[in-house]
Design a protein around this motif. Structure first.
Motif, PDB file in Angstrom:
ATOM      1  N   GLY A  70      -5.385   5.753  -3.845  1.00 56.39           N
ATOM      2  CA  GLY A  70      -6.283   4.780  -4.461  1.00 56.39           C
ATOM      3  C   GLY A  70      -5.909   4.360  -5.873  1.00 56.39           C
TER       4      GLY A  70
ATOM      5  N   ASP B   8       0.847  -1.186   0.000  1.00 57.90           N
ATOM      6  CA  ASP B   8       0.000   0.000   0.000  1.00 57.90           C
ATOM      7  C   ASP B   8       0.884   1.237   0.000  1.00 57.90           C
ATOM      8  OD1 ASP B   8       0.802   0.471   2.722  1.00 57.90           O
ATOM      9  OD2 ASP B   8      -0.945  -0.601   3.471  1.00 57.90           O
TER      10      ASP B   8
ATOM     11  N   LYS C  97      -8.961  -6.191   9.875  1.00 61.82           N
ATOM     12  CA  LYS C  97      -8.884  -4.849   9.288  1.00 61.82           C
ATOM     13  C   LYS C  97      -9.053  -4.777   7.777  1.00 61.82           C
ATOM     14  CE  LYS C  97      -7.730  -2.865  13.220  1.00 61.82           C
ATOM     15  NZ  LYS C  97      -8.578  -1.941  13.915  1.00 61.82           N
ATOM     16  N   ASN C  98      -8.921  -5.916   7.062  1.00 58.72           N
ATOM     17  CA  ASN C  98      -8.969  -5.834   5.606  1.00 58.72           C
ATOM     18  C   ASN C  98      -9.602  -7.098   5.008  1.00 58.72           C
ATOM     19  OD1 ASN C  98      -8.402  -5.652   2.817  1.00 58.72           O
ATOM     20  ND2 ASN C  98      -6.628  -4.351   3.220  1.00 58.72           N
TER      21      ASN C  98
ATOM     22  N   SER D  44      -4.902   0.736  -7.634  1.00 61.21           N
ATOM     23  CA  SER D  44      -5.318  -0.037  -6.460  1.00 61.21           C
ATOM     24  C   SER D  44      -4.406  -1.241  -6.251  1.00 61.21           C
ATOM     25  CB  SER D  44      -6.759  -0.538  -6.637  1.00 61.21           C
ATOM     26  OG  SER D  44      -6.807  -1.537  -7.648  1.00 61.21           O
TER      27      SER D  44
ATOM     28  N   GLU E 102      -2.819   2.240  -2.962  1.00 59.70           N
ATOM     29  CA  GLU E 102      -3.822   1.681  -2.046  1.00 59.70           C
ATOM     30  C   GLU E 102      -3.773   2.345  -0.678  1.00 59.70           C
ATOM     31  OE1 GLU E 102      -6.988  -0.153  -1.077  1.00 59.70           O
ATOM     32  OE2 GLU E 102      -6.106  -0.791  -2.968  1.00 59.70           O
ATOM     33  N   THR E 103      -4.959   2.645  -0.138  1.00 63.67           N
ATOM     34  CA  THR E 103      -5.046   3.282   1.181  1.00 63.67           C
ATOM     35  C   THR E 103      -5.826   2.455   2.194  1.00 63.67           C
ATOM     36  OG1 THR E 103      -6.982   4.557   0.468  1.00 63.67           O
ATOM     37  CG2 THR E 103      -4.809   5.618   0.246  1.00 63.67           C
ATOM     38  N   SER E 104      -6.223   1.235   1.850  1.00 65.57           N
ATOM     39  CA  SER E 104      -6.902   0.396   2.848  1.00 65.57           C
ATOM     40  C   SER E 104      -5.850  -0.202   3.784  1.00 65.57           C
ATOM     41  CB  SER E 104      -7.735  -0.706   2.174  1.00 65.57           C
ATOM     42  OG  SER E 104      -6.913  -1.600   1.474  1.00 65.57           O
ATOM     43  N   PRO E 105      -6.233  -0.517   5.032  1.00 65.60           N
ATOM     44  CA  PRO E 105      -5.249  -0.964   6.022  1.00 65.60           C
ATOM     45  C   PRO E 105      -4.631  -2.320   5.694  1.00 65.60           C
ATOM     46  CG  PRO E 105      -7.475  -0.973   6.949  1.00 65.60           C
ATOM     47  CD  PRO E 105      -7.575  -0.408   5.583  1.00 65.60           C
ATOM     48  N   TYR E 106      -3.320  -2.400   5.927  1.00 63.25           N
ATOM     49  CA  TYR E 106      -2.559  -3.650   5.815  1.00 63.25           C
ATOM     50  C   TYR E 106      -2.640  -4.289   4.436  1.00 63.25           C
ATOM     51  CZ  TYR E 106      -2.602  -2.982  10.831  1.00 63.25           C
ATOM     52  OH  TYR E 106      -2.473  -2.427  12.093  1.00 63.25           O
ATOM     53  N   ALA E 107      -2.761  -3.486   3.397  1.00 62.67           N
ATOM     54  CA  ALA E 107      -2.841  -3.999   2.026  1.00 62.67           C
ATOM     55  C   ALA E 107      -1.430  -4.210   1.486  1.00 62.67           C
ATOM     56  CB  ALA E 107      -3.635  -3.045   1.141  1.00 62.67           C
TER      57      ALA E 107
END
Length: 132
Positions: free
Chosen positions: A47, A28, A76-77, A50, A117-122
């Protein structure tokens, strides 16, 4: 010029040069890149691109023997949990360890591919397999 598939020249070069058990990190936007590890920075804006887009493009080109994700994805994801389950269903061994340990392990990577990517732990570490 390639007709299709992964078009990024540097990423293609890195994948083609990898050997069995070498690792490639798809990360991420926030994962710190360890000193000395090349960063293929694809991030444009939050984003974009992705994690999923970059993962699918790399996975289509790369012989993956196993993968490592942070155990924190469990809470978290959900998208990364689904990806890990898909990989396991395809015969790819999926290992989990803490996010801190994943960051330490990424210091051994051939390269880190930074997405937007800005989602957690990606983040995922892909361990190269062989094609024979």
């Amino acid at each position: 010029m390639k007709r299709s598939g992964l078009l990024h020249a540097e990423l293609n070069r890195v994948i083609a040069a990898m050997g069995h058990t070498d690792t490639l990190v798809i990360a991420d936007v926030g994962l710190p890149v360890p000193p000395g590890v090349p960063c293929i920075d694809l991030a444009v804006v939050p984003g974009t691109p992705s994690f999923a887009t970059v993962f699918e493009a790399v996975y289509a080109e790369f012989a993956v023997e196993s993968a490592t994700v942070a155990s924190e994805v469990r809470t978290k994801n959900p998208a990364l949990v689904a990806l890990a389950e898909r990989l396991a269903g395809e015969g790819v061994a999926v290992n989990e360890l803490s996010h801190d340990d994943l960051k330490r392990l990424s210091a051994r990577a051939v390269a880190v591919v930074r997405t937007g990517e800005t989602s957690p732990y990606a983040n995922i570490i892909l361990h190269a397999g062989v094609t024979f």
